[in-house]
Scaffold this active site. Structure first.
Site, short mmCIF file in Angstrom:
data_model
loop_
_atom_site.label_atom_id
_atom_site.label_comp_id
_atom_site.label_asym_id
_atom_site.label_seq_id
_atom_site.Cartn_x
_atom_site.Cartn_y
_atom_site.Cartn_z
N THR A 191 37.28 47.68 33.57
CA THR A 191 37.84 46.46 34.13
C THR A 191 39.37 46.10 34.05
O THR A 191 39.91 46.87 33.75
CB THR A 191 37.32 45.49 32.45
OG1 THR A 191 35.88 45.27 32.00
CG2 THR A 191 37.76 43.86 32.21
N ARG A 219 23.98 39.13 31.63
CA ARG A 219 24.34 39.82 30.67
C ARG A 219 26.68 39.37 30.96
O ARG A 219 26.65 39.71 32.22
CB ARG A 219 24.60 41.28 31.47
CG ARG A 219 25.27 41.45 29.89
CD ARG A 219 26.85 42.74 29.88
NE ARG A 219 26.73 43.57 29.53
CZ ARG A 219 28.37 43.09 29.85
NH1 ARG A 219 29.05 43.08 30.43
NH2 ARG A 219 29.47 44.25 28.13
N VAL A 220 26.34 38.99 29.95
CA VAL A 220 28.08 38.48 30.27
C VAL A 220 28.77 39.52 29.09
O VAL A 220 28.55 39.28 27.78
CB VAL A 220 28.91 36.96 30.39
CG1 VAL A 220 30.17 37.23 29.79
CG2 VAL A 220 28.09 36.18 31.44
N GLY A 221 30.13 39.90 29.09
CA GLY A 221 30.73 41.03 27.91
C GLY A 221 31.84 40.27 27.12
O GLY A 221 31.55 39.26 27.21
N ASP A 222 32.79 40.60 27.33
CA ASP A 222 33.73 40.15 26.32
C ASP A 222 35.14 40.08 27.62
O ASP A 222 35.90 39.03 27.24
CB ASP A 222 35.04 41.45 25.97
CG ASP A 222 35.08 42.43 26.48
OD1 ASP A 222 34.52 43.07 27.72
OD2 ASP A 222 36.58 43.25 26.63
N THR A 242 39.25 46.44 27.83
CA THR A 242 38.17 47.52 28.74
C THR A 242 36.95 48.51 28.26
O THR A 242 37.27 48.46 26.61
CB THR A 242 38.93 48.71 29.76
OG1 THR A 242 37.88 48.85 30.62
CG2 THR A 242 40.01 49.79 29.19
N GLY A 243 35.94 49.14 28.40
CA GLY A 243 35.28 49.22 27.50
C GLY A 243 33.35 48.81 27.27
O GLY A 243 34.02 47.52 28.11
N GLY A 245 32.01 45.57 26.32
CA GLY A 245 32.29 44.55 25.73
C GLY A 245 31.88 44.02 24.71
O GLY A 245 31.92 43.49 23.91
N1 ASP Z 1 34.62 45.49 29.46
C1 ASP Z 1 33.68 44.66 30.39
C2 ASP Z 1 31.82 44.11 29.90
O1 ASP Z 1 31.79 45.14 28.80
C3 ASP Z 1 33.08 46.75 30.88
C4 ASP Z 1 34.40 47.06 31.28
O2 ASP Z 1 35.29 47.16 30.87
O3 ASP Z 1 33.97 47.75 33.07
O4 ASP Z 1 31.49 44.06 31.41
#
Ligand code: ASP
Length: 331
Positions: A191, A219-222, A242-243, A245
């Site tokens: 991200t 699906r939705v992350g952070d 990032t990472g 979520g």
């Molecule tokens: N944070 C993002 C998510 O979980 C993934 C990413 O950092 O690439 O959707």
């Protein structure tokens, strides 16, 4: 990278002397691998972004250097990555969900705590700009799915096929085994989160992603969740993540980091505490990556992650620097 001129000092910027007080900081371009102990930045304007996205931070800096506001800087900065089809984690060219659909998430937040977000939106290559429209042109904060897409068309955004041949080919290959293992992955989790402070000392942030590759549809992350993937408080500072979520959402990570800075922690200390909170919750099962970056009102920066491999870019009068992040697990 092109040689560029930079502000000599932040007081010159504040006094509006942008065009006259410059130094050639292009000479410093080889400072990419520097000692993380020396990375604290103490002057503004400044931009900081997750990962080594030098084209994006250069764009944001160009906006700041010309006296533009932080909100424009972060929007235009992350748009560079959204448009880059070679970047398979953001915008056009992003890896799809398991059904082959590229769904994008983004959010933006300004100095007055206004914010906007789009979630799980298809067919629009600049979700950050749609998020900004949500913030500026609606009484809402979040629009999702088809509603977000319809809103984007009403605002003049063009429909585009976001699935590139490269991402399609990889997805078809993945489908042969359909192994869903969202574990440690530097490549699958990048991200773009960006924070900027402008010549007025005001802070804004943007966060944009195509999310986890081959995620369950919907699906939705952070990343589009204010407080999780991004948080700004103009009195204190900003943070972005990032990472994986799901782990960031569980601790409302970016909000936590800003609150820790409010309590007196440096951006570095706050990022470390934010990552440590996630580590504690997982009781030692650390087979995933999380990275946080933060900036405080003074322009000091910090970054921390679980796995080695994460880095962040800063751009201020001192130069354009990629800093390998300190990590909980050592390389
Ligand atoms: N944070 C993002 C998510 O979980 C993934 C990413 O950092 O690439 O959707």
């Amino acid at each position: 990278m092109k040689r560029r001129n930079f502000l000599k000092n932040s007081s010159a910027a504040a006094a509006g002397l942008i065009s006259t007080s410059v130094i050639a900081a292009g000479d410093k371009k080889n400072r990419s691998e520097i000692d993380t102990a020396k990375t604290t930045q103490t002057t503004t304007p400044i931009v900081i972004a997750t990962w080594d996205v030098s084209n994006a931070t250069a764009k944001a800096w160009e906006v700041l250097r010309k006296g533009g506001v932080a909100l424009d800087a972060v929007e235009q900065g992350v748009m560079v990555e959204e448009a880059d089809v070679e970047n398979q984690t953001v915008g056009k060219g992003g890896r799809p969900d398991r059904e082959g659909r590229v769904t994008l998430d983004a959010c933006i937040m300004d100095k007055d705590s206004n914010c906007g977000a789009v979630l799980c939106m298809q067919n629009i290559s600049h979700p950050i700009s749609v998020a900004r429209k949500v913030m500026e042109d609606t009484p809402h904060v979040m629009l999702a799915g088809l509603g977000a897409e319809q809103f984007a068309y009403e605002k003049g955004f063009k429909k585009e096929d976001l699935l590139t041949e490269k991402s399609k080919k990889e997805w078809l290959e993945w489908k042969k085994t359909s192994k869903y293992q969202p574990v440690i992955n530097i490549e699958n989790h990048d991200t773009i989160g960006m924070l900027a402070i402008d010549k007025n000392g005001d802070i804004a942030g943007a966060c944009t992603t195509s999310g986890m590759a081959y995620k369950i549809s919907g699906r939705v992350g952070d990343s589009p969740i204010i407080g999780a993937g991004l948080f700004i408080d103009n009195q204190v500072g900003g943070a972005t993540a990032t990472g994986v979520g799901e782990e960031v959402v569980r601790t409302v990570g970016s909000f936590l980091i800003v609150e820790l800075m409010r309590q007196g922690k440096t951006p570095q200390q706050a990022c470390e505490e934010g990552v440590n909170r996630i580590i504690e919750k997982n009781r030692g099962k650390l087979n995933f990556q999380i990275g946080f970056i933060a900036v405080n009102k003074k322009g000091e920066t910090g970054g921390y992650c679980i796995q080695p491999g994460f880095s962040y870019r800063t751009y201020n009068k001192d130069g354009h620097i990629n800093t390998p992040s300190k990590s909980h697990i050592k390389a």
